[in-house]
Write a protein that holds these residues in place. Structure first.
Motif, PDB file in Angstrom:
ATOM      1  N   ASN A 373     121.592  90.925 -16.916  1.00  0.00           N
ATOM      2  CA  ASN A 373     121.811  91.995 -15.708  1.00  0.00           C
ATOM      3  C   ASN A 373     121.003  93.340 -16.068  1.00  0.00           C
ATOM      4  OD1 ASN A 373     123.924  91.484 -13.413  1.00  0.00           O
ATOM      5  ND2 ASN A 373     124.781  90.682 -15.158  1.00  0.00           N
ATOM      6  N   VAL A 374     120.550  93.702 -16.889  1.00  0.00           N
ATOM      7  CA  VAL A 374     120.220  94.960 -17.311  1.00  0.00           C
ATOM      8  C   VAL A 374     118.680  94.991 -16.857  1.00  0.00           C
ATOM      9  CG1 VAL A 374     119.029  96.457 -19.108  1.00  0.00           C
ATOM     10  CG2 VAL A 374     121.466  95.200 -19.648  1.00  0.00           C
ATOM     11  N   GLY A 408     117.602  81.276  -3.289  1.00  0.00           N
ATOM     12  CA  GLY A 408     116.995  80.907  -4.556  1.00  0.00           C
ATOM     13  C   GLY A 408     118.301  80.772  -5.561  1.00  0.00           C
ATOM     14  N   THR A 409     119.364  81.510  -5.717  1.00  0.00           N
ATOM     15  CA  THR A 409     120.379  81.191  -6.542  1.00  0.00           C
ATOM     16  C   THR A 409     121.209  79.909  -6.374  1.00  0.00           C
ATOM     17  OG1 THR A 409     121.098  83.846  -6.335  1.00  0.00           O
ATOM     18  CG2 THR A 409     122.792  82.082  -7.182  1.00  0.00           C
ATOM     19  N   GLY A 410     121.328  79.552  -4.982  1.00  0.00           N
ATOM     20  CA  GLY A 410     121.812  78.099  -4.680  1.00  0.00           C
ATOM     21  C   GLY A 410     120.938  77.203  -5.213  1.00  0.00           C
ATOM     22  N   VAL A 431     119.265  78.453 -16.726  1.00  0.00           N
ATOM     23  CA  VAL A 431     120.273  79.520 -16.535  1.00  0.00           C
ATOM     24  C   VAL A 431     119.587  80.863 -16.292  1.00  0.00           C
ATOM     25  CG1 VAL A 431     122.162  80.764 -17.707  1.00  0.00           C
ATOM     26  CG2 VAL A 431     121.889  78.258 -17.607  1.00  0.00           C
ATOM     27  N   ALA A 432     118.396  81.370 -17.107  1.00  0.00           N
ATOM     28  CA  ALA A 432     117.919  82.452 -16.954  1.00  0.00           C
ATOM     29  C   ALA A 432     117.242  82.684 -15.356  1.00  0.00           C
ATOM     30  CB  ALA A 432     116.900  82.616 -17.689  1.00  0.00           C
ATOM     31  N   PHE A 436     118.407  85.562 -12.608  1.00  0.00           N
ATOM     32  CA  PHE A 436     117.211  86.287 -11.898  1.00  0.00           C
ATOM     33  C   PHE A 436     117.640  86.395 -10.359  1.00  0.00           C
ATOM     34  CE2 PHE A 436     113.896  86.899  -8.877  1.00  0.00           C
ATOM     35  CZ  PHE A 436     113.432  88.123  -9.211  1.00  0.00           C
ATOM     36  N   PHE A 437     117.880  85.570  -9.938  1.00  0.00           N
ATOM     37  CA  PHE A 437     118.064  85.483  -8.397  1.00  0.00           C
ATOM     38  C   PHE A 437     119.575  85.809  -8.204  1.00  0.00           C
ATOM     39  CE2 PHE A 437     114.604  82.595  -8.261  1.00  0.00           C
ATOM     40  CZ  PHE A 437     113.883  82.899  -6.888  1.00  0.00           C
TER      41      PHE A 437
END
Length: 518
Positions: A373-374, A408-410, A431-432, A436-437
């Motif tokens: 998240n950073v 993109g997440t989906g 997972v990374a 991101f998305f």
């Protein structure tokens, strides 16, 4: 080209609401720098305590209390319920009492169950404690509303995204800190695991109280002063710039007092000595050297449409059911909601697929998901502000960016679920990519939220934040009922994410008749 010195210099400000046009992130002496720091740091500490249970729940606490996998998943759901309710309350509270006091209230109230975590000796007591610790998750709403109140439209997306990104990293930091504190108490202090995990929770409790007190002593409600005086301050700033029109959206109580005073023959002292204001002349304020250029109409729009007012229940319900607010809720339901649920099970997922990692090893890799998240959440806000400024203030561009990130997440969630790989680098890489998305989507969304209803930003932020928690609960329920087949849960959540966000592309970014936020 971006000037790095803006990280240190006092920012240029909007002449009416005194919101900053840049972020003095490395200048905590400056008022804007202090608020920016405490916004993200306060939320980070809150997030750490909110998610302090999962790193120790997989093995230590489960064994000590005799919890089954189902009990653990149920407790994850309970941990989100209070946050859902608190976020719904925190939004209107921000508009009524101000985000700073609402933020401090969430921290101090949430510190109580944090200190009491060590008194849990049954599963029922643990469930109750996790419910009340969930109050800390509600601090996200005032954290974002506070930031929106100090940073202006061209930079607010970047500010909100960095604050939330740094704050959300508390969900990753807890996977490092809680096992490390626990291990230190066992190995160096000689405590038994039964006692050590209980003492561990004292540490975040102390940090929460310390940060809350510092926020009370060192920060301000708004750039113009006290929360209750924000409308008068905007009116004075208009007059100081030679604009004599009344703010139409100021609370009726304020305008009524002014009308009563004039009718009775008495009047309060004018904010500006009119003798000093000749035609076209502007009286400089204390921020005159740092005022950003703004047209007269833009000043009026700012005062009328962006000064937060206390909405009635009828107005709140109208705001909540408008399509633009629902679009925000749907996006956050999938991005932040998915993140919350995945944060709770990721350590167990890694442990199931890679048993050799153990509790600490799987927790460390799970921590990376939160820590990303950073970097990733700020990217979402930075890109959103960039395309907004490059397209001449097009909020449509911000919406398209959000939709791209949600889809993109989906897609990544579906791929993780279909593959369910036992190859560690592959799963961690996927997972990374999902992070991101997902994280950038969170950041991009709260770059868009301040445009929807600027005069009721707390209501929109509270509803959006609450919908994120609702998404976390629904996703946690999916994990709960599908059990240890985590891969299946991932692809189901992925399909849900895509289906909920594509229709939002058809909805206009602004409510009908809105005069500000553009």
């Amino acid at each position: 080209m971006y000037n790095p010195m803006l990280l240190f210099k006092a920012p240029m400000v909007n002449p009416i609401n005194l919101k900053a046009e840049s972020i003095p992130a490395l200048n905590v002496v400056n008022m804007y720098g202090r608020v920016w720091f405490f916004s993200w740091f306060g939320f980070l500490i809150a997030f750490w305590s909110w998610y302090a249970f999962p790193p120790l729940l997989s093995v230590t606490i489960s064994k000590d209390l005799g919890m089954t996998t189902t009990d653990v998943l149920n407790s994850n759901i309970v941990g989100l319920l209070a946050t859902l309710l608190v976020r719904l309350i925190a939004g209107p509270a921000c508009d009524k009492f101000g985000p700073r006091l609402t933020f401090v209230g969430c921290l101090l109230i949430g510190a109580v169950p944090t200190f009491l975590a060590g008194t849990c000796y049954t599963i029922g007591q643990l469930m109750a404690c996790r419910f009340f610790v969930g109050i800390l998750g509600g601090s996200f709403v005032p954290c974002q509303v506070w930031s929106t109140g100090f940073f202006d439209k061209p930079i607010v997306g970047t500010s909100n995204a960095f604050i939330a990104g740094f704050g959300n990293s508390g969900g990753g930091i807890t996977y490092f800190l809680m096992p490390a504190i626990f291990d230190s108490l066992v190995r160096r202090q000689g405590l038994t695991p039964h006692v050590a995990w209980r003492v561990t929770f004292v540490v975040p409790g102390i940090c929460i109280v310390a940060v809350a007190i510092a926020m009370l002593l060192l920060t301000d409600d708004t750039p113009t002063g006290k929360w209750a005086d924000r409308h008068q301050a905007a009116q004075r700033n208009l007059q100081a710039h030679g604009i004599q029109e009344t703010i139409v959206d100021a609370p009726t109580g304020i305008l009524a007092k002014e009308d009563d005073s004039s009718r009775s023959g008495s009047s309060s002292p004018p904010a500006v000595d009119e003798k000093t204001l000749e035609a076209g002349q502007r009286r400089p304020s204390k921020y005159a050297d740092h005022e950003a250029p703004l047209s007269e109409q833009s000043m009026l729009d700012t005062a009328r449409g962006e000064i937060v007012v206390k909405p009635t229940m009828k107005e709140m319900m109208h705001i909540i059911i408008t399509p633009q607010t629902l679009v925000c809720g749907a996006a956050y339901f999938c991005t932040f909601g998915g993140e919350l649920a995945i944060n709770s099970i990721l350590g167990k997922y890694y442990l199931r697929n890679f048993p050799r990692l153990g509790q600490t090893g799987s927790g460390n890799w799970a921590a990376m998901f939160g820590l990303l998240n950073v970097v990733f959440r700020p990217i979402g806000g930075l890109v959103s502000d960039y395309i907004y400024n490059k397209t001449g203030g097009s909020v449509w561009a911000k919406k398209y960016w959000i939709a791209f990130l949600c889809v993109g997440t989906g897609v990544f969630q579906i791929v993780i679920g279909v593959l369910d790989t036992r190859h560690q680098p592959t799963l961690i890489g996927l997972v990374a990519g999902m992070a991101f998305f997902m994280d950038a989507g969170n950041g991009a969304l709260f770059a868009y939220v301040p445009h929807v209803y600027p005069q009721a930003n707390g209501v929109v932020s509270g509803f959006t934040g609450a919908f994120g928690n609702l998404g976390g609960i629904i996703c946690a329920v999916i994990f709960r009922y599908i059990g240890t087949d985590y891969a299946k849960s991932f692809w189901i959540i992925g399909i849900l994410t895509i289906a909920m966000n594509l229709p939002g592309l058809l909805i206009k970014p602004f409510p009908k008749g809105q005069i500000a936020g553009r």
